[in-house]
Design a protein around this motif. Structure first.
Motif, short mmCIF file in Angstrom:
data_model
loop_
_atom_site.label_atom_id
_atom_site.label_comp_id
_atom_site.label_asym_id
_atom_site.label_seq_id
_atom_site.Cartn_x
_atom_site.Cartn_y
_atom_site.Cartn_z
N ARG A 64 98.82 26.87 5.23
CA ARG A 64 98.72 25.52 4.70
C ARG A 64 98.69 24.55 5.85
O ARG A 64 99.45 24.66 6.80
N ASN A 65 97.79 23.57 5.78
CA ASN A 65 97.73 22.50 6.77
C ASN A 65 98.92 21.58 6.50
O ASN A 65 99.00 20.96 5.44
N PRO A 66 99.85 21.44 7.45
CA PRO A 66 101.04 20.63 7.19
C PRO A 66 100.75 19.13 7.04
O PRO A 66 101.50 18.41 6.40
N GLN A 67 99.65 18.66 7.63
CA GLN A 67 99.33 17.24 7.53
C GLN A 67 98.71 16.87 6.18
O GLN A 67 99.03 15.83 5.61
N THR A 68 97.83 17.75 5.69
CA THR A 68 97.12 17.42 4.46
C THR A 68 97.63 18.20 3.25
O THR A 68 97.37 17.83 2.11
N GLY A 69 98.32 19.29 3.50
CA GLY A 69 98.79 20.14 2.40
C GLY A 69 97.72 21.07 1.86
O GLY A 69 97.96 21.82 0.93
N ASP A 70 96.51 21.04 2.44
CA ASP A 70 95.41 21.90 1.99
C ASP A 70 95.68 23.36 2.34
O ASP A 70 96.20 23.68 3.41
#
Length: 94
Positions: A64-70
């Motif tokens: 999971r991308n921690p900045q976007t949550g994607d």
């Protein structure tokens, strides 16, 4: 203080006075090249009284991308882990 290749070479020259600094640097570089090539080949490295470097294969996994949550897919990869010897562990912990 950091342990650098230059400092290792200086310590070698201190204990082996018949070597020049350039020779000591060459020995350190040669040793590190051998270690790197073996790890790149997937071989583990055991240095008695110091520890073991282990090459592990990690499978592809979801992340999971921690900045976007994607959600995203992380590629499979190799990692090198280090396990200190019992002697080293005892010395570090006093």
């Amino acid at each position: 203080m950091k342990l650098t290749k230059a400092r290792i070479a200086e310590e070698i020259v201190k204990t082996h006075t018949m070597l020049t600094k350039k020779e000591a640097v060459d020995y350190v570089e040669t040793f590190l090249t051998i270690v790197k090539n073996d790890l790149i080949s997937g071989n583990n490295l055991l240095i008695s009284g110091f520890g073991k470097f282990i090459v592990k294969d990690k499978q592809q996994r979801r992340g999971r991308n921690p900045q976007t949550g994607d959600d995203l897919l992380l590629d499979s990869r190799r990692v090198v882990t280090f396990h200190p010897s019992g002697k080293l562990r005892q010395r570090v912990n006093g």
